[in-house]
Structures are given as structure tokens and as C-alpha cells.
Design a protein around this motif. Structure first.
Motif, PDB file in Angstrom:
ATOM      1  N   PRO A  91       3.285 -10.454   0.335  1.00  0.00           N
ATOM      2  CA  PRO A  91       4.470 -10.558  -0.677  1.00  0.00           C
ATOM      3  C   PRO A  91       5.081 -11.762  -0.126  1.00  0.00           C
ATOM      4  CG  PRO A  91       4.549  -8.653   0.725  1.00  0.00           C
ATOM      5  CD  PRO A  91       3.271  -9.248   1.287  1.00  0.00           C
ATOM      6  N   CYS A  92       5.496 -12.478  -1.221  1.00  0.00           N
ATOM      7  CA  CYS A  92       6.458 -13.777  -0.968  1.00  0.00           C
ATOM      8  C   CYS A  92       7.950 -13.259  -0.878  1.00  0.00           C
ATOM      9  CB  CYS A  92       6.335 -14.656  -2.218  1.00  0.00           C
ATOM     10  SG  CYS A  92       4.836 -15.113  -2.517  1.00  0.00           S
ATOM     11  N   TRP A 110      15.430 -13.102  -2.879  1.00  0.00           N
ATOM     12  CA  TRP A 110      14.774 -12.105  -1.850  1.00  0.00           C
ATOM     13  C   TRP A 110      14.057 -11.154  -2.521  1.00  0.00           C
ATOM     14  CZ3 TRP A 110      14.547 -13.829   2.829  1.00  0.00           C
ATOM     15  CH2 TRP A 110      15.761 -14.504   3.465  1.00  0.00           C
ATOM     16  N   ARG A 111      13.152 -10.399  -2.094  1.00  0.00           N
ATOM     17  CA  ARG A 111      12.043  -9.340  -2.670  1.00  0.00           C
ATOM     18  C   ARG A 111      12.955  -8.032  -2.762  1.00  0.00           C
ATOM     19  NH1 ARG A 111       6.802  -7.574  -3.269  1.00  0.00           N
ATOM     20  NH2 ARG A 111       6.278  -5.748  -1.601  1.00  0.00           N
ATOM     21  N   ALA A 223      11.176 -12.519 -16.314  1.00  0.00           N
ATOM     22  CA  ALA A 223      11.024 -13.804 -15.410  1.00  0.00           C
ATOM     23  C   ALA A 223      12.096 -13.515 -14.078  1.00  0.00           C
ATOM     24  CB  ALA A 223      11.158 -15.124 -16.175  1.00  0.00           C
ATOM     25  N   LEU A 224      13.133 -13.446 -14.401  1.00  0.00           N
ATOM     26  CA  LEU A 224      14.219 -13.664 -13.326  1.00  0.00           C
ATOM     27  C   LEU A 224      13.978 -12.232 -12.478  1.00  0.00           C
ATOM     28  CD1 LEU A 224      17.273 -14.979 -15.070  1.00  0.00           C
ATOM     29  CD2 LEU A 224      15.708 -16.104 -13.424  1.00  0.00           C
ATOM     30  N   SER A 225      13.492 -11.097 -12.759  1.00  0.00           N
ATOM     31  CA  SER A 225      13.564  -9.835 -12.064  1.00  0.00           C
ATOM     32  C   SER A 225      12.120  -9.411 -11.511  1.00  0.00           C
ATOM     33  CB  SER A 225      13.916  -8.553 -13.157  1.00  0.00           C
ATOM     34  OG  SER A 225      14.928  -9.003 -13.736  1.00  0.00           O
ATOM     35  N   VAL A 226      11.052 -10.244 -12.042  1.00  0.00           N
ATOM     36  CA  VAL A 226       9.741  -9.594 -11.381  1.00  0.00           C
ATOM     37  C   VAL A 226       9.546  -9.908  -9.949  1.00  0.00           C
ATOM     38  CG1 VAL A 226       8.248 -11.628 -11.915  1.00  0.00           C
ATOM     39  CG2 VAL A 226       7.737  -9.330 -12.583  1.00  0.00           C
ATOM     40  N   SER A 227      10.349 -10.790  -9.480  1.00  0.00           N
ATOM     41  CA  SER A 227       9.981 -11.054  -8.013  1.00  0.00           C
ATOM     42  C   SER A 227      10.847  -9.871  -7.005  1.00  0.00           C
ATOM     43  CB  SER A 227      10.661 -12.488  -7.614  1.00  0.00           C
ATOM     44  OG  SER A 227      11.506 -12.948  -8.559  1.00  0.00           O
ATOM     45  N   GLN A 228      11.330  -9.154  -7.666  1.00  0.00           N
ATOM     46  CA  GLN A 228      11.927  -7.955  -6.789  1.00  0.00           C
ATOM     47  C   GLN A 228      11.089  -6.657  -6.794  1.00  0.00           C
ATOM     48  OE1 GLN A 228      14.535  -9.828  -8.460  1.00  0.00           O
ATOM     49  NE2 GLN A 228      14.383 -10.804  -6.517  1.00  0.00           N
ATOM     50  N   LEU A 229      11.090  -6.076  -5.614  1.00  0.00           N
ATOM     51  CA  LEU A 229      10.787  -4.756  -5.429  1.00  0.00           C
ATOM     52  C   LEU A 229      11.090  -3.584  -6.746  1.00  0.00           C
ATOM     53  CD1 LEU A 229      10.692  -4.040  -1.841  1.00  0.00           C
ATOM     54  CD2 LEU A 229       8.449  -3.984  -3.126  1.00  0.00           C
ATOM     55  N   LEU A 236      -2.049 -15.104  -2.137  1.00  0.00           N
ATOM     56  CA  LEU A 236      -3.505 -14.602  -2.154  1.00  0.00           C
ATOM     57  C   LEU A 236      -4.048 -15.171  -0.780  1.00  0.00           C
ATOM     58  CD1 LEU A 236      -5.024 -14.774  -5.473  1.00  0.00           C
ATOM     59  CD2 LEU A 236      -3.737 -12.727  -4.302  1.00  0.00           C
ATOM     60  N   GLN A 237      -4.643 -14.308  -0.090  1.00  0.00           N
ATOM     61  CA  GLN A 237      -5.564 -14.521   1.277  1.00  0.00           C
ATOM     62  C   GLN A 237      -6.649 -15.485   0.655  1.00  0.00           C
ATOM     63  OE1 GLN A 237      -4.615 -14.368   4.142  1.00  0.00           O
ATOM     64  NE2 GLN A 237      -6.418 -15.123   5.037  1.00  0.00           N
TER      65      GLN A 237
END
Ligand SMILES: Cc1cc2nc3c(=O)[nH]c(=O)nc-3n(C[C@H](O)[C@H](O)[C@H](O)COP(=O)(O)OP(=O)(O)OC[C@H]3O[C@@H](n4cnc5c(N)ncnc54)[C@H](O)[C@@H]3O)c2cc1C
Length: 506
Positions: A91-92, A110-111, A223-229, A236-237
């Protein structure tokens, strides 16, 4: 060569393009026993989400971070349906470190929800009611999208899918359908908060192509909320290529066929129906016509118009021609010594950046940095990829393409050098991509990237449908709802697959 389909007893679907949209549609259709042929003009599958290797470094061509890997996320759902393993990913956190002009400390997206709330309250005092509205709209829209609505609907079946996805909780979004982010800021007395606006412009342009003033509010909420848990962005590895490679494996395991270096030059239409495509094998020069029961075009809507030639309905053509100018991308790929990377460097950073001929104000340099052991660089080395939106037209008009490219490269490296330790001795490898490069490697019209922009007249309910005005012909990819990104085009693919299935079952 004629009839390259393997199984002729099943309906035959030709997919034009092996981007994430085309591969997802192809793999899902093959899983459902359709006879699938995917054609791509490039050397490797993945389109804007593919990679290339140079001197031991692996560079992600365009997309560097992925949404939708969490349980219930779109890649997770599709990979489960295909019974293939999700790629390994980290996770970023922060999802992005945003440096506003003249500021030395970043705004960290922050996530963790609580941590992000504290950060934004510290950074933008008085803005919390705006963020709370965004959270409310996001929750309602996210649940709605998770029930697979068809947007925009084009027939009764589509409309029924849309209606079935609506719940009382969805209705909260309805009054905001025609709102932009600019409207919402004014609603909360934040219209003149330049610092907040700059931050929103920088972040939103990455996803919507337009600034906060113009971005559709319902799109921005996601778009603004998808980066949070419990959602989140992931690195990706290995590389981004793993996503396409797994989809190709699923496609081929289920009897589908992928032909790389095969360009579709034309879609044949008879009596208002797509019936076949004209294919050129780039290696041999051979040209042939391949018949299909259904055709799925994983191309931009501008390319679709070109592929249809004089068979494109005039209203559709007119609508495409009237779209606001699309963006291109300028990308610098650097292979560096690890000493160039500051300690604790986040995986993604964003700097305000107005290169020559920027598109509007508040343009940015979006930077992705590899981390040790992620498969992108040899030991003791790292990759830095920095992209900015550019006006594609100047790259086609210029008399001095190499000179312009050199100028852009130097400016981008100079900006990066304000954060990274970039000197001739730390830069091991460098390369740049322009709209001409994207046009060549992804075949996207004029090298435009990122979809059609999420303004009110072109987002969600008002955008281009997957179902085209030509029967038996579908459009999949970032010109359609819900827009750009590997997660977005996977939703688009899922819709197309459901529509084709419903139609062929009738
Ligand atoms: C610089 C940049 C950074 C980005 N960063 C991110 C990110 O971090 N995260 C994210 O999720 N998204 C990101 N995106 C967006 C994302 O990469 C795209 O929205 C997505 O990959 C598009 O997928 P697609 O399937 O719609 O189309 P494409 O990736 O464009 O694939 C289309 C395929 O069709 C083929 N093709 C086209 N025409 C023909 C033809 N006539 N015949 C045969 N083949 C044809 C092309 O070769 C290509 O392989 C970024 C994009 C760019 C450019």
C-alpha cells in the motif's frame, strides 16, 4: 490468413487493443466460453500500463499506482472471477506527498482516514465541512458503483441495471449531479481559499484532467477519497506489467488468443452492425478481414471514429470533434544511484510545475519512486518516473522535435533536482516520452492520455457509453465511465462483458 479463431462453435468476439480494458474484457469473455481474439499493434500488452526495460531498470510506461486491489475492489473482484492470483503489492502510505509552491513540507495524503483528517484540518483550517461532504458523497457513490450500474444507459436493459443499483442512500448524490468542486467550495465559503484550491487543482488534474473549478463534484468525491482505507492505492511488486501478464494468462488458459503486432485498420459495418475488422500483421505486412459476432474497441473515442471511417454516425462524430482539447503527457524516466533518493522518500510526490506551454494553471510534476526490492532497479539503484500533462499539439507542430524534447527533459530534471540528489554521477540512465512516443507505442490519437476529462458535460451520466451507436460494437477504456486508471477501465470492461452476455443470451 483467415479465420484465426480457435473455437467457431461459440460467438466470436474481437477485442481491438490489449490495454487493461481490452485484456480484462477479453479474459472475462473467454472465461464465459466466448471465442475471443485480442489484437494489439504494440510489442507488449498493457498499453499505458505496460513497462519497458533498459540497462537493468524496469520502467512503468504510464500508470505506476493501482487502485481496486482491496477485497471488493474491482481488480480483486475480476481476478477472483478469473481465478487468478492478485499481484503482490504494497500500500502507498502516504498515497502522495504534495508540495505546494514555495513550501518545504508536503501535504501528506495518508492512507489512514483519521490521520488524513488530522492532516487536512492542520493544512486547511475551516475546510472540514467540505471534506465531510466529499466523504458522504464518496460513500454513497462507491456503494452505487459497487452494484455495477450502467452509465450512461443506452437501452432498457442498461436502464434497468442502473435503476437496480440505486438505493435510498444513493439519492443523497442526486442534488449534486450538476455541481463542480468549485461550486462546493463556494457553498462552504471556501471559494477564495487559494491554498486549498491549489492542492485540489494539483490532485484532481491527475485524475480528471481539469482543475477543481471544472471537475464534476461526484467524480472528485471518489478521486479524493479512494486513497484512504478501506480502499487505497498500491505499488505492484515487480512492475505494472504483472497486471497485464496475469490477464493474458487467464485469457489464453480459457482458450482466448492474443496477437501482438497486429493493427486493426478498420471496423467493417454492414446494415448498422459491426461485422468484421481489417487486420494488418506488422511483421509480414499481410492484411486480412476477420469476421466477428461482436467487436470490442479498447481505444480512445477519437480512434474509434477513425476506425469506423465513413460508417460513423454523424452525431457521434460531431460530439467527438466538439470535445474540449485533450491532454498529452511528457514523462521522464530516470535510472539512478540509490544515493539520489532522500531518506524516507514517499513512493509518490507531486510538485507544482509549469513546463513550456502548460495546460492551464497549477500543472504538476507527478513523481513515482521505486523502493529497494520492488523489482524495478538493480541493488543500490532506483527508478524515478516523473510525468506532467502537456498540450499535444505543439509536439506535432514543432520543427525541432528533438530540441523540444531535450528542453522539456532538462527542465523536468532541474525541478526534480530540487528534491532528489541528481548529478551526472547519480543519473545512470535517462529517457523521455512525449505525445509522439505515446502515439507510437499505444496508438492513441495524437498521443492523448487519460480519457475525456471529468467535466459536467462528459462525466458519468453524460459521458460516452460503452454501447456505441453501431450495433455489436462496444467501446471499452478510459474514454468511458468511470474514466482513467486501471481500476476505471476494469469497470468499463465489466460493463461491456455484462452487456454482451445479456445480448447474446436474449
Ligand atoms: C503518464 C501516465 C500516468 C498514469 N498514471 C496512472 C496511475 O498511476 N494509475 C492508474 O491507474 N492509471 C494511470 N494512468 C492511466 C492509465 O494508464 C490508463 O487510463 C489505462 O491504462 C488505460 O487503459 P486502456 O485499456 O483504456 O487503454 P490503453 O492503455 O491505451 O490500451 C489500448 C491498447 O490498444 C492498442 N491499440 C490501439 N489502437 C489499436 C489498433 N487500431 N489496433 C491494434 N491495437 C490497438 C494499443 O497498442 C494499446 O495497447 C496513467 C496514464 C499515463 C499516460
Amino acid at each position: 490468413m483467415s479465420n484465426v479463431f480457435i473455437d467457431k462453435s461459440q460467438p466470436r468476439v474481437i477485442v481491438i487493443g490489449a490495454g487493461i480494458g481490452g485484456l480484462t474484457a477479453g479474459a472475462l469473455l473467454a472465461r464465459k466460453d466466448y471465442s475471443v481474439l485480442v489484437l494489439d499493434q504494440a510489442i507488449v500488452p498493457g498499453g499505458c500500463a505496460s513497462t519497458f526495460k533498459r540497462q537493468g531498470f524496469t520502467f512503468d510506461v504510464g500508470a505506476t499506482q493501482v487502485a481496486g486491489l482491496e477485497p471488493e475492489g474491482i481488480h480483486h473482484r475480476i481476478f477472483s472471477e478469473l481465478e487468478i492470483d492478485l499481484p503482490e503489492a504494497t500500500p502507498c502510505d502516504p498515497a502522495c506527498a504534495v508540495y505546494l509552491p514555495g513550501e518545504k513540507t508536503p501535504i501528506n495524503v495518508w492512507r489512514d482516514q483519521q490521520k488524513w483528517q488530522e492532516e487536512r484540518q492542520k493544512q486547511f483550517p475551516g475546510s472540514e465541512p467540505f471534506w465531510q461532504l466529499m466523504a458522504t458523497l464518496f460513500n454513497a457513490s462507491w456503494e452505487f458503483q459497487g452494484r455495477d450500474p450502467v452509465l450512461p444507459p443506452r437501452n432498457f436493459w442498461d436502464l434497468w441495471q442502473l435503476v437496480q443499483a440505486v438505493r435510498p442512500s444513493t439519492l443523497i448524490t442526486a442534488p449534486f449531479t450538476l455541481f463542480t468542486v468549485g461550486d462546493a467550495l463556494r457553498l462552504y465559503g471556501l471559494g477564495n481559499d487559494q491554498r486549498l484550491r491549489t492542492f485540489l487543482d494539483l490532485q484532481l488534474k491527475l485524475y480528471s484532467q481539469v482543475n477543481a473549478e471544472e471537475t464534476a463534484l461526484l467524480y472528485a468525491a471518489t478521486a479524493l477519497s479512494v486513497s484512504q482505507l478501506p480502499q487505497g492505492l498500491f505499488h505492484l511488486q515487480g512492475s505494472m506489467q504483472v497486471l497485464s501478464d496475469r490477464l493474458v494468462q487467464a485469457l489464453e488458459r480459457d482458450g482466448g488468443k492474443l496477437l501482438m503486432r497486429h493493427t486493426v485498420e478498420h471496423i467493417q459495418v454492414e446494415n448498422g452492425k459491426a461485422t468484421a475488422v481489417v487486420i494488418r500483421n506488422q511483421k509480414t505486412g499481410e492484411v486480412w478481414t476477420e469476421a466477428a459476432d461482436r467487436v470490442v474497441a479498447n481505444v480512445t473515442v477519437q480512434n474509434l471514429v477513425q476506425l469506423l471511417g465513413d460508417k460513423v454516425p454523424s452525431g457521434y462524430k460531431h460530439r467527438v470533434e466538439k470535445l474540449p482539447p485533450a491532454s498529452g503527457a511528457f514523462v521522464v524516466y530516470l535510472g539512478v544511484d540509490a544515493s539520489a533518493i532522500p531518506p524516507e522518500c514517499p513512493p509518490h510526490l507531486q510538485f507544482m510545475y509549469n513546463a513550456n506551454g502548460p495546460i492551464g494553471e497549477n500543472n504538476s510534476l507527478f513523481v513515482s519512486v521505486s523502493h529497494p526490492g520492488d523489482g524495478r532497479a538493480p541493488d543500490g539503484k532506483a527508478t524515478i518516473i516523473a510525468s506532467s500533462f502537456v498540450d499535444p499539439t505543439q509536439w506535432w507542430r514543432t520543427q525541432d522535435y528533438e530540441g523540444l524534447k531535450q528542453k522539456y527533459t532538462e527542465e523536468a530534471i532541474a525541478r526534480l533536482a530540487q528534491y532528489f540528489y541528481l548529478k551526472p554521477e547519480t543519473i545512470v540512465y535517462q529517457e523521455a516520452a512525449t505525445p509522439r512516443t505515446f502515439a507510437r507505442f499505444t496508438a492513441r490519437d495524437r498521443g492523448i492520455v487519460g480519457g475525456i476529462g471529468q467535466r459536467i458535460p462528459t462525466f458519468g451520466p453524460f459521458g460516452f457509453a460503452n454501447r456505441t451507436p453501431i450495433n455489436h460494437l462496444w467501446l471499452v477504456g478510459d474514454s468511458t465511465h468511470p474514466g482513467e486508471g486501471t481500476a476505471g477501465v476494469s469497470y468499463s470492461a465489466l460493463t461491456v462483458v455484462r452487456q454482451i452476455e445479456a445480448e447474446l443470451k436474449l
